[in-house]
Design a protein around this motif. Structure first.
Motif, PDB file in Angstrom:
ATOM      1  N   THR A 132       0.857  -1.173   0.000  1.00 46.77           N
ATOM      2  CA  THR A 132       0.000   0.000   0.000  1.00 46.77           C
ATOM      3  C   THR A 132       0.904   1.236   0.000  1.00 46.77           C
ATOM      4  OG1 THR A 132      -1.913   1.023   1.099  1.00 46.77           O
ATOM      5  CG2 THR A 132      -0.233   0.032   2.532  1.00 46.77           C
ATOM      6  N   GLY A 133       0.370   2.392   0.378  1.00 45.10           N
ATOM      7  CA  GLY A 133       1.197   3.591   0.404  1.00 45.10           C
ATOM      8  C   GLY A 133       1.441   4.166  -0.978  1.00 45.10           C
ATOM      9  N   THR A 134       2.484   4.964  -1.107  1.00 39.62           N
ATOM     10  CA  THR A 134       2.764   5.713  -2.327  1.00 39.62           C
ATOM     11  C   THR A 134       2.834   4.831  -3.567  1.00 39.62           C
ATOM     12  OG1 THR A 134       3.968   7.385  -1.042  1.00 39.62           O
ATOM     13  CG2 THR A 134       4.342   7.351  -3.413  1.00 39.62           C
ATOM     14  N   THR A 135       3.489   3.678  -3.449  1.00 38.14           N
ATOM     15  CA  THR A 135       3.617   2.768  -4.587  1.00 38.14           C
ATOM     16  C   THR A 135       2.243   2.354  -5.110  1.00 38.14           C
ATOM     17  OG1 THR A 135       5.716   1.905  -3.743  1.00 38.14           O
ATOM     18  CG2 THR A 135       4.561   0.566  -5.373  1.00 38.14           C
ATOM     19  N   ALA A 136       1.362   1.950  -4.199  1.00 43.00           N
ATOM     20  CA  ALA A 136       0.014   1.529  -4.591  1.00 43.00           C
ATOM     21  C   ALA A 136      -0.823   2.723  -5.051  1.00 43.00           C
ATOM     22  CB  ALA A 136      -0.671   0.834  -3.415  1.00 43.00           C
ATOM     23  N   LEU A 151       5.541   0.446   1.794  1.00 42.16           N
ATOM     24  CA  LEU A 151       4.628   0.347   2.925  1.00 42.16           C
ATOM     25  C   LEU A 151       3.785  -0.915   2.743  1.00 42.16           C
ATOM     26  CD1 LEU A 151       3.516   1.702   5.525  1.00 42.16           C
ATOM     27  CD2 LEU A 151       1.823   2.850   4.071  1.00 42.16           C
ATOM     28  N   VAL A 152       3.775  -1.753   3.764  1.00 44.52           N
ATOM     29  CA  VAL A 152       3.047  -3.018   3.698  1.00 44.52           C
ATOM     30  C   VAL A 152       1.922  -3.011   4.726  1.00 44.52           C
ATOM     31  CG1 VAL A 152       3.196  -5.520   3.978  1.00 44.52           C
ATOM     32  CG2 VAL A 152       5.092  -4.260   2.934  1.00 44.52           C
ATOM     33  N   GLY A 153       0.698  -3.283   4.260  1.00 47.31           N
ATOM     34  CA  GLY A 153      -0.434  -3.436   5.167  1.00 47.31           C
ATOM     35  C   GLY A 153      -0.425  -4.850   5.720  1.00 47.31           C
ATOM     36  N   THR A 154      -0.545  -4.992   7.031  1.00 51.98           N
ATOM     37  CA  THR A 154      -0.454  -6.310   7.653  1.00 51.98           C
ATOM     38  C   THR A 154      -1.286  -6.354   8.929  1.00 51.98           C
ATOM     39  OG1 THR A 154       1.073  -7.916   8.643  1.00 51.98           O
ATOM     40  CG2 THR A 154       1.664  -5.606   8.841  1.00 51.98           C
ATOM     41  N   ASN A 155      -1.747  -7.539   9.288  1.00 54.55           N
ATOM     42  CA  ASN A 155      -2.537  -7.706  10.513  1.00 54.55           C
ATOM     43  C   ASN A 155      -1.669  -7.752  11.762  1.00 54.55           C
ATOM     44  OD1 ASN A 155      -4.618  -9.975   8.674  1.00 54.55           O
ATOM     45  ND2 ASN A 155      -5.089  -7.861   9.167  1.00 54.55           N
ATOM     46  N   LYS A 156      -0.363  -7.822  11.571  1.00 58.22           N
ATOM     47  CA  LYS A 156       0.563  -7.950  12.702  1.00 58.22           C
ATOM     48  C   LYS A 156       1.477  -6.736  12.780  1.00 58.22           C
ATOM     49  CE  LYS A 156       4.163 -11.070  14.495  1.00 58.22           C
ATOM     50  NZ  LYS A 156       4.926 -12.312  14.229  1.00 58.22           N
ATOM     51  N   ASP A 189      -6.916   3.083   2.818  1.00 58.84           N
ATOM     52  CA  ASP A 189      -5.586   3.540   3.250  1.00 58.84           C
ATOM     53  C   ASP A 189      -5.292   4.928   2.696  1.00 58.84           C
ATOM     54  OD1 ASP A 189      -5.191   1.149   4.566  1.00 58.84           O
ATOM     55  OD2 ASP A 189      -3.944   0.256   2.996  1.00 58.84           O
ATOM     56  N   ALA A 190      -5.736   5.174   1.462  1.00 53.67           N
ATOM     57  CA  ALA A 190      -5.522   6.496   0.847  1.00 53.67           C
ATOM     58  C   ALA A 190      -6.284   7.565   1.623  1.00 53.67           C
ATOM     59  CB  ALA A 190      -5.954   6.475  -0.611  1.00 53.67           C
ATOM     60  N   LEU A 191      -7.491   7.250   2.057  1.00 51.65           N
ATOM     61  CA  LEU A 191      -8.260   8.202   2.866  1.00 51.65           C
ATOM     62  C   LEU A 191      -7.585   8.399   4.227  1.00 51.65           C
ATOM     63  CD1 LEU A 191     -11.933   7.038   2.117  1.00 51.65           C
ATOM     64  CD2 LEU A 191     -10.701   8.989   1.143  1.00 51.65           C
TER      65      LEU A 191
END
Length: 281
Positions: A132-136, A151-156, A189-191
């Protein structure tokens, strides 16, 4: 019966030396079978490495598990791989993680972001994270910025790390992560990060998010609203205002907001004329 003094001497010597050694009477020397075994193992490992690397494209990250070597021989595998690193045939990005560098006239190319962090995206065939983040956001048309970090979205929860000179940060995601909902999580995530997206303004970002949401199916729009419930209130308020402007159902979101709290976001009335209906100031 005459005693076989040669055999007697050989067995005597065995008792007086390490059990992995046997005395060769003919050549009058010891054979270290452990050393012979080690050489055989190294030859097998070298063959496995050669076979794996020959079928692996440059830039694909491999772990020591990918070579099919038993756990007890992993140290020998690591030594062999590290020798290839010293020879320049492999690059090491982390403990037990390597890739074949793609060489150009400008130097070696780094792996794609998805390769660099793939152990944080999938484990044992299960999706556990997403980029996620700028790359996405750039792939969604929200910014033109090229990011030097991931930036990686993760549950942990994880602390930031650096791999191969690239900073990798983590965004805690409360929702379950699936292959189908990742595009929706990136919208949310963008919001959530709307004030921090580079090379754009919050107004431009909201305008482009309208377009992204408009392209979703009715089912996806409903799922997006449901996923937003795990996000902070200002994200829900922002999504609610966007949905209201798009004449979409807003009750899923509105019933979770208390109506008293206000949210200070740098978004103009021109882009979000109804923002005060959602306590956005």
């Amino acid at each position: 019966m005459m005693k076989d003094y040669g055999m007697y001497y050989s067995m005597k010597m065995v008792k007086e030396t390490h059990k992995s050694q046997v005395y060769d009477v003919k050549n009058k020397t010891f054979i270290n079978f452990a050393l012979v075994r080690e050489k055989e193992i190294n030859m097998v490992i070298a063959r496995l490495i050669k076979e794996k690397l020959s079928s692996t494209p440059a830039g694909v990250v491999l772990t020591t598990r990918d070579f099919g070597v038993e756990m007890r021989y992993q140290p020998a595998l690591a030594k062999a791989l590290n020798r290839l690193v010293l020879q320049g045939e492999l690059q090491k990005i982390a403990k037990g993680k390597y890739y074949i560098p793609k060489k150009t006239i400008f130097g070696n190319l780094k792996p794609a972001d998805s390769e660099l962090v793939k152990d944080f995206l999938e484990q044992n065939g299960k999706i556990v994270g997403y980029i996620t983040g700028t790359t996405a956001f750039a792939s969604m048309g929200l910014t033109t910025q090229i990011s030097s970090s991931v930036l990686v979205g993760t549950n942990k929860y994880r602390r930031p790390i650096t791999r191969n000179g690239v900073k990798i940060s983590f965004l805690l995601q409360e929702n379950a992560i699936t292959s189908s909902n990742i595009p929706l999580l990136r919208i949310l995530d963008a919001l959530r990060l709307i004030k921090d997206i580079p090379a754009t303004s919050p107004d431009e970002c909201v305008t482009n998010i309208y377009k992204v949401i408009n392209a979703l199916s009715k089912k996806q729009k409903q799922e997006l609203a449901e996923l937003s419930l795990a996000y902070t209130p200002y994200v829900r308020a922002l999504l609610g205002a966007i949905y209201e402007n798009m004449e979409l159902e807003t009750e899923t979101v509105s019933k979770t907001l208390n109506g008293v709290t206000s949210y200070k976001l740098p978004i103009s009335d021109k882009v979000l004329a109804n923002k005060r209906n959602w306590n956005i100031i």
